[in-house]
Design a protein around this motif. Structure first.
Motif, PDB file in Angstrom:
ATOM      1  N   GLU A 191       8.497  -7.223  -8.163  1.00 57.85           N
ATOM      2  CA  GLU A 191       9.906  -7.385  -8.527  1.00 57.85           C
ATOM      3  C   GLU A 191      10.792  -7.251  -7.292  1.00 57.85           C
ATOM      4  O   GLU A 191      11.794  -7.953  -7.154  1.00 57.85           O
ATOM      5  N   GLN A 192      10.410  -6.356  -6.388  1.00 53.83           N
ATOM      6  CA  GLN A 192      11.176  -6.151  -5.163  1.00 53.83           C
ATOM      7  C   GLN A 192      10.893  -7.240  -4.130  1.00 53.83           C
ATOM      8  O   GLN A 192      11.729  -7.512  -3.268  1.00 53.83           O
ATOM      9  N   ALA A 193       9.704  -7.831  -4.195  1.00 56.70           N
ATOM     10  CA  ALA A 193       9.301  -8.854  -3.217  1.00 56.70           C
ATOM     11  C   ALA A 193       8.791 -10.085  -3.959  1.00 56.70           C
ATOM     12  O   ALA A 193       7.597 -10.402  -3.930  1.00 56.70           O
ATOM     13  N   PRO A 194       9.680 -10.810  -4.647  1.00 56.43           N
ATOM     14  CA  PRO A 194       9.244 -11.937  -5.482  1.00 56.43           C
ATOM     15  C   PRO A 194       8.596 -13.074  -4.701  1.00 56.43           C
ATOM     16  O   PRO A 194       7.893 -13.898  -5.279  1.00 56.43           O
ATOM     17  N   HIS A 195       8.819 -13.126  -3.382  1.00 55.23           N
ATOM     18  CA  HIS A 195       8.222 -14.197  -2.583  1.00 55.23           C
ATOM     19  C   HIS A 195       6.725 -13.978  -2.363  1.00 55.23           C
ATOM     20  O   HIS A 195       6.024 -14.892  -1.925  1.00 55.23           O
ATOM     21  N   LEU A 196       6.252 -12.771  -2.654  1.00 55.07           N
ATOM     22  CA  LEU A 196       4.853 -12.453  -2.371  1.00 55.07           C
ATOM     23  C   LEU A 196       3.896 -13.386  -3.098  1.00 55.07           C
ATOM     24  O   LEU A 196       2.869 -13.776  -2.539  1.00 55.07           O
ATOM     25  N   PHE A 197       4.226 -13.761  -4.333  1.00 55.71           N
ATOM     26  CA  PHE A 197       3.278 -14.547  -5.120  1.00 55.71           C
ATOM     27  C   PHE A 197       2.959 -15.874  -4.445  1.00 55.71           C
ATOM     28  O   PHE A 197       1.793 -16.256  -4.326  1.00 55.71           O
ATOM     29  N   LYS A 198       3.982 -16.584  -3.978  1.00 58.83           N
ATOM     30  CA  LYS A 198       3.726 -17.868  -3.320  1.00 58.83           C
ATOM     31  C   LYS A 198       3.035 -17.656  -1.976  1.00 58.83           C
ATOM     32  O   LYS A 198       2.124 -18.407  -1.609  1.00 58.83           O
ATOM     33  N   ILE A 199       3.448 -16.630  -1.245  1.00 56.73           N
ATOM     34  CA  ILE A 199       2.811 -16.335   0.039  1.00 56.73           C
ATOM     35  C   ILE A 199       1.328 -16.046  -0.168  1.00 56.73           C
ATOM     36  O   ILE A 199       0.476 -16.486   0.605  1.00 56.73           O
ATOM     37  N   LEU A 200       1.030 -15.327  -1.240  1.00 53.68           N
ATOM     38  CA  LEU A 200      -0.350 -14.953  -1.529  1.00 53.68           C
ATOM     39  C   LEU A 200      -1.157 -16.126  -2.073  1.00 53.68           C
ATOM     40  O   LEU A 200      -2.287 -16.368  -1.634  1.00 53.68           O
ATOM     41  N   HIS A 218       0.830  -1.208   0.000  1.00 52.79           N
ATOM     42  CA  HIS A 218       0.000   0.000   0.000  1.00 52.79           C
ATOM     43  C   HIS A 218       0.866   1.260   0.000  1.00 52.79           C
ATOM     44  O   HIS A 218       0.608   2.201  -0.762  1.00 52.79           O
ATOM     45  N   SER A 219       1.901   1.277   0.820  1.00 51.31           N
ATOM     46  CA  SER A 219       2.782   2.447   0.899  1.00 51.31           C
ATOM     47  C   SER A 219       3.502   2.680  -0.422  1.00 51.31           C
ATOM     48  O   SER A 219       3.659   3.824  -0.873  1.00 51.31           O
ATOM     49  N   HIS A 220       3.943   1.587  -1.046  1.00 55.59           N
ATOM     50  CA  HIS A 220       4.654   1.702  -2.322  1.00 55.59           C
ATOM     51  C   HIS A 220       3.737   2.268  -3.405  1.00 55.59           C
ATOM     52  O   HIS A 220       4.128   3.175  -4.153  1.00 55.59           O
ATOM     53  N   ILE A 221       2.521   1.744  -3.488  1.00 51.14           N
ATOM     54  CA  ILE A 221       1.576   2.222  -4.500  1.00 51.14           C
ATOM     55  C   ILE A 221       1.191   3.675  -4.234  1.00 51.14           C
ATOM     56  O   ILE A 221       1.133   4.500  -5.152  1.00 51.14           O
ATOM     57  N   PHE A 243       2.263  -1.943  -8.587  1.00 48.75           N
ATOM     58  CA  PHE A 243       2.033  -3.315  -8.129  1.00 48.75           C
ATOM     59  C   PHE A 243       3.073  -4.252  -8.732  1.00 48.75           C
ATOM     60  O   PHE A 243       3.680  -5.065  -8.032  1.00 48.75           O
ATOM     61  N   PHE A 244       3.314  -4.132 -10.033  1.00 48.75           N
ATOM     62  CA  PHE A 244       4.318  -4.970 -10.687  1.00 48.75           C
ATOM     63  C   PHE A 244       5.724  -4.648 -10.174  1.00 48.75           C
ATOM     64  O   PHE A 244       6.558  -5.544 -10.020  1.00 48.75           O
ATOM     65  N   GLU A 245       5.995  -3.379  -9.908  1.00 56.39           N
ATOM     66  CA  GLU A 245       7.290  -2.990  -9.341  1.00 56.39           C
ATOM     67  C   GLU A 245       7.509  -3.666  -7.990  1.00 56.39           C
ATOM     68  O   GLU A 245       8.596  -4.161  -7.698  1.00 56.39           O
ATOM     69  N   PHE A 246       6.467  -3.666  -7.184  1.00 52.79           N
ATOM     70  CA  PHE A 246       6.578  -4.250  -5.844  1.00 52.79           C
ATOM     71  C   PHE A 246       6.854  -5.746  -5.934  1.00 52.79           C
ATOM     72  O   PHE A 246       7.642  -6.282  -5.157  1.00 52.79           O
TER      73      PHE A 246
END
Length: 205
Positions: free
Chosen positions: A108-117, A79-82, A103-106
């Motif tokens: 890239e910075q946090a690639p683990h988010l996809f699996k966590i989500l 949220h802060s990044h966006i 969202f796409f930038e974030f």
């Protein structure tokens, strides 16, 4: 005469505790991203963080307690990044472009988010619920802002809920299709955002 250098201040107890908690949290993010929730054990987390296993329970009640905190915390960072990107944009369409691009930038910075989500609804349902609530409320406020200024092609406030979930769903599915290949993040082609904005043009003025 040589001037004496000021002594480097040692972190106090509270600062050390915060650093340890952050190390455990960051380690958990990495481990879930690599092994999934099922493969995330306290032993792996503490080993990655470089602390004793017993230290874990000074900061979290259980493994599940930590796992349920991952998504809400990452959600706040997202949220802060966006928000930072949106504040620099001018006009409703440019603000929406800033949202999807950020969202796409974030990711890239946090690639683990996809699996966590993606595993969150089953493995960390409470954390996923809070994440979804945070993201929905944030986007709902953004759409209400645009509606109040006449920047949306809809006029019924009840339709805000539909638009909010349409846009949130779009970015989730687009990231799954174009951003993650063989488990690795890749920046989406420009046509992804451009096509999304053509769709957004049917909603925003």
């Amino acid at each position: 005469m040589t001037l004496a250098r000021p002594a480097k201040r040692r972190p106090n107890r509270a600062e050390k505790a915060e650093a340890t908690r952050n190390a455990l949290f960051d380690a958990a993010v990495e481990i879930v991203g690599e092994y999934g929730y099922a493969g995330t054990s306290i032993a792996r987390i503490t080993d990655r963080a470089g602390v004793a296993q017993g230290t874990f329970y000074n900061y979290f009640e259980s493994r599940q307690d930590l796992l349920d905190q991952l998504l809400p915390a990452i959600s706040r960072q997202l949220h802060s990044h966006i928000r930072e990107r949106v504040l620099a944009a001018d006009g409703a369409m440019e603000r929406e472009r800033a949202r999807i691009s950020a969202f796409f930038e974030f990711l890239e910075q946090a690639p683990h988010l996809f699996k966590i989500l993606s595993e969150g609804p089953v493995q960390a349902p409470e954390g996923f619920r809070r994440h979804l609530q945070q993201q929905t409320e944030s986007y709902r406020r953004a759409m209400k802002y645009e509606l109040d200024r006449g920047n949306l092609r809809i006029t019924d406030p009840n339709e805000i809920e539909v638009v909010t979930h349409m846009l949130l769903s779009a970015r989730e599915y687009l990231s799954a299709r174009f951003c993650f290949v063989d488990g690795r993040y890749t920046r989406p082609p420009d046509f992804v955002v451009d096509t999304y904005m053509k769709f957004a043009g049917t909603l925003f003025k």
